[in-house]
Design a protein around this motif. Structure first.
Motif: not given
Length: 336
Positions: A1-17
């Motif tokens: 089993m993975h340590e985390y069920a979900f994991q996000a690291r350093g997420l960047v999301k841009r919409f235009g400016r």
């Protein structure tokens, strides 16, 4: 089993400016609830859309069950249940037909899909209305049908984006019970909410997002200690003296108090600050009908961290990005 069920690291999301996410880290262990709080426009819904494969991050990585949400999106989707802010049910179909159709899309045999639909309709109090078209459902009933739809495939990870919106207090308590049941069964839940008592009641850990960044993270108790070991709350005997009392509290605490129906409350460093407030009120001749020293509420934590009072509306921070071709294609794959 993975340590985390979900994991996000350093997420960047841009919409235009506009930068909706500016380096977000989120993670939850199996069978736990991660509450994500933040003012409208903070980036909560964008984070869910990336984690659920409905939007591709510009930078950073995210996994669900160990599967990368971009490179192994199809595998990640098999583990995910999602209830977004907008209803995804077909208005022309009945409540039961909506759930049966989803079950068949998830490769259940028709008899299995019908059994699963009936089970969920009963759990969400919709059995008596199962044959009616979804278009005739009230807002609260549609919300319950959305929640049922997210569980058809028995997902191991469930993303709930403002799930309590449109539910009356009784149904909200039912939802809380169902979330607890899910985690008892090993399901992991990410919950965004504007109901601070909901996060306090359900979340094992809480991440506070503001302007696309995680500005605080911890258990509810840890966050309460971050903004001040305790809080002072009071109500003045004369409502006209509330403003003066608020200025005293701000001078002592270094931040303005919350004013909820003429009850002032502000985090303080400890009992010495409480005595200082009490002494100043007595010197000013301001009588009070209530005065208490207690751990701060999550409402006070939220206000202290973001400078924003919690809203009871939905978080529309991602309307700016829902029209992109990439997102539309991912949404079609997710629902198919």
């Amino acid at each position: 089993m993975h340590e985390y069920a979900f994991q996000a690291r350093g997420l960047v999301k841009r919409f235009g400016r506009t930068t909706a996410l500016a380096g977000v880290d989120l993670a939850a262990r199996p069978g736990s609830v991660l509450g994500v709080l933040g003012p409208n426009g903070a980036g909560k819904t964008t984070a869910i859309r990336v984690l659920s494969t409905l939007a591709r991050p510009d930078e950073g990585t995210a996994t669900v069950g160990g599967f990368d949400v971009v490179r192994r999106a199809a595998d990640a989707r098999r583990l995910i249940g999602l209830t977004g802010q907008s209803s995804m049910v077909d208005d022309e179909l009945s409540g039961r037909a909506n759930l049966v159709l989803l079950g068949q899309l998830l490769d259940l045999r028709r008899s299995e899909a019908r059994a699963r639909a009936d089970q969920l309709l009963a759990r969400f109090g919709l059995s008596e209305d199962a044959a009616r078209p979804a278009s005739t459902y009230s807002g609260g009933m549609r919300r319950r049908l959305d929640l049922a739809a997210s569980l058809v495939g028995r997902p191991s990870v469930v993303f709930l984006d403002e799930p309590s919106v449109g539910l009356d207090p009784g149904r909200r308590e039912d939802l809380w019970g169902m979330v607890r049941t899910l985690t008892d069964e090993g399901t992991t839940v990410l919950l965004t909410t504007q109901y601070l008592e909901e996060a306090d009641a359900l979340a094992d850990r809480i991440a506070v997002i503001d302007r696309g960044r995680v500005i605080a993270e911890g258990t509810p108790a840890e966050l309460k200690r971050v903004v001040g070991g305790q809080a002072v709350s009071l109500r003045t005997a004369d409502p006209d003296r509330t403003g003066r009392a608020a200025r005293i509290m701000e001078r002592v605490a270094g931040r303005p108090p919350e004013n909820t129906r003429h009850v002032l409350s502000v985090p303080v460093g400890g009992d010495a600050d409480a005595w200082e407030v009490a002494d100043a009120l007595r010197e000013e001749g301001i009588a009070v009908t209530e005065f208490s020293l207690h751990l701060p509420s999550l409402d006070e934590v939220f206000h202290a961290l973001t400078g924003t009072a919690p809203s009871t509306g939905t978080d529309n921070d991602d309307d700016i990005g829902t029209g992109t071709d990439d997102d539309t294609d991912a949404a079609k794959e997710h629902t198919a």
